[in-house]
Design a protein around this motif. Structure first.
Motif, mmCIF file in Angstrom:
data_model
loop_
_atom_site.group_PDB
_atom_site.id
_atom_site.type_symbol
_atom_site.label_atom_id
_atom_site.label_comp_id
_atom_site.label_asym_id
_atom_site.label_seq_id
_atom_site.Cartn_x
_atom_site.Cartn_y
_atom_site.Cartn_z
ATOM 1 N N PRO A 28 0.857 -1.074 -0.008
ATOM 2 C CA PRO A 28 0.214 -0.105 0.050
ATOM 3 C C PRO A 28 1.037 1.338 -0.009
ATOM 4 N N GLY A 29 0.620 2.247 -0.970
ATOM 5 C CA GLY A 29 1.473 3.265 -1.095
ATOM 6 C C GLY A 29 0.789 4.299 0.093
ATOM 7 N N THR A 30 1.757 5.584 -0.237
ATOM 8 C CA THR A 30 1.405 6.708 0.719
ATOM 9 C C THR A 30 0.732 7.753 -0.018
ATOM 10 N N ALA A 31 0.596 7.705 -1.243
ATOM 11 C CA ALA A 31 -0.243 8.690 -1.898
ATOM 12 C C ALA A 31 -1.240 7.873 -2.985
ATOM 13 N N GLN A 32 -2.289 8.673 -3.177
ATOM 14 C CA GLN A 32 -3.323 7.780 -4.186
ATOM 15 C C GLN A 32 -3.101 8.415 -5.365
ATOM 16 N N ALA A 33 -3.666 7.876 -6.520
ATOM 17 C CA ALA A 33 -3.577 8.411 -7.864
ATOM 18 C C ALA A 33 -4.906 9.165 -8.031
ATOM 19 N N ALA A 34 -6.156 8.853 -7.796
ATOM 20 C CA ALA A 34 -7.118 9.299 -8.141
ATOM 21 C C ALA A 34 -7.646 10.407 -6.916
ATOM 22 N N THR A 35 -8.517 11.584 -7.428
ATOM 23 C CA THR A 35 -8.838 12.436 -6.463
ATOM 24 C C THR A 35 -10.425 12.371 -6.830
ATOM 25 N N TRP A 36 -11.012 12.924 -5.429
ATOM 26 C CA TRP A 36 -12.429 13.153 -5.338
ATOM 27 C C TRP A 36 -12.789 14.363 -6.233
ATOM 28 N N LYS A 37 -13.844 13.996 -7.220
ATOM 29 C CA LYS A 37 -14.699 15.252 -7.952
ATOM 30 C C LYS A 37 -15.820 15.592 -7.446
#
Length: 372
Positions: A28-37
């Motif tokens: 599990p990474g420390t940053a996600q790729a998708a953002t809430w719209k």
């Protein structure tokens, strides 16, 4: 889902993959790729004021026969969450809203109509549902949950794959999981009323059948069907294909399997991936890239993989949405108008959060935007 960030970061989820997928270790990474719209459903939105669609889940997008998009929702209510108040709260499933607005537009997904509704008004369920009673086939049915939809411009027909839910709390060695009684297909020739066919892919008594939660994607004459067990439990992901005009003929489904020396069609299915999968979603993008999304239930993250074809090697998981970014998430359905362009992967993500004593605090669907 209740795992905190420290414990999540400290875990390595081994998602074993057989055959074409090889194997993958998911850290599990420390940053996600998708953002809430934007949030798409809720008691405070026009989905409620126009169609009485407030609290709901899933929101599976698929291309309709006229080229617009249908969005399939599972258990749906005219209150913010399933338990009300008030009660009764108009429980329906499946429900379909529709849109011809590109999800990449500044305002994101905007619904313009509902199936079986002329203009505004209550959106009814689009097929029979037993609702904690005897279903259409004489069997006990808790509810009907859609898995995916597909349409055929040649005939104007649409199909929905669905699960007939036997119970939400089937005990087992790995803990309770929901249990489907069977997977089925329903069709519509008018885009509004879906007829459940007699076809049933029965679940096993131990809830281990891997052909219960389907996602479907057409490519030429073939429809490719990816499926997993019900209940978001550990198990295999299987791949089958069938000619588009033979979906109602179970004997025409071909398995993708390993015979000890090579992979091929027309064999018993061999797992293409193993893991603890939520509802899968597979779409073929316009440039030919295949994208798969699902909830990795071991890490609590919505992830994606890509491949050059349905029976080709799938990449390792890419984290799109994390559980600390959006607690209580599930689903992760790929919008078919997504592309490989930067920030043009559009995901419909469900959220259901509850207090320790079981009271809901959120039950809705949001749009997230990321990159393949």
């Amino acid at each position: 889902m209740g795992m905190n960030r420290r414990s999540l970061l400290g875990r390595i989820a081994a998602v074993g993959a057989a055959g074409v997928a090889g194997s993958a270790l998911t850290l599990p990474g420390t940053a996600q790729a998708a953002t809430w719209k934007k949030r798409l459903t809720g008691a405070d939105l026009d989905t409620n004021s126009r169609w009485q669609v407030a609290g709901t889940d899933l929101g599976i997008p698929y291309v309709l026969e006229n080229g617009s998009i249908g969005y399939l929702f599972g258990d749906t209510f005219n209150t913010p969450w399933p338990e009300g108040p008030p009660l009764p709260n108009d429980w329906r499933s499946p429900v379909m809203l529709r849109s011809n607005v590109h999800p990449g537009a500044p305002g994101g997904v905007v619904f313009d109509s509902a199936a079986r509704v002329a203009g505004n008004g209550r959106a009814p369920e689009v097929m029979h549902n037993g609702h904690n009673g005897i279903g259409i086939d004489g069997l006990w049915e808790v509810t009907v949950i859609p898995n995916d939809g597909i349409s055929f411009p040649e005939t104007g027909r649409q199909l929905i794959s669905y699960m007939s839910i036997e119970n939400w709390n089937s005990a087992g060695p790995a803990g309770p999981h929901w249990k489907s009684r069977y997977a089925g297909l329903a069709y519509s020739d008018n885009g509004n009323d879906f007829v459940r066919t007699p076809l049933k892919w029965w679940n096993s008594p131990d809830n281990k059948d891997p052909f219960q939660m389907w996602t479907m994607q057409r490519d030429g004459d073939w429809v490719y069907v990816f499926s997993v067990r019900s209940g978001r439990q550990d198990g295999p992901m299987m791949l089958r294909r069938v000619r588009w005009d033979r979906l109602f003929y179970p004997e025409s489904y071909e398995g993708w399997g390993w015979n000890g020396s090579n992979w091929g069609w027309g064999r018993p299915c061999t797992p293409i991936l193993t893991g603890r999968f939520g509802e899968p979603s597979v779409r073929r993008l316009a440039d030919g890239t295949w994208v798969m999304a699902y909830l990795n239930c071991a890490t609590g993250c919505i992830v994606t993989r890509t491949a050059s074809g349905p029976d080709r090697v799938w990449t390792a998981e890419k984290i799109q949405v994390t559980s600390w970014q959006e607690p209580g998430l599930y689903g992760g359905f790929i919008h078919p108008w997504s592309s490989r362009n930067a920030n043009d992967l559009h995901l419909l993500v469900s959220k259901w959060t509850r207090t320790p004593d079981g009271r809901s605090t959120a039950y809705h669907v949001s749009q997230f935007v990321g990159t393949v």
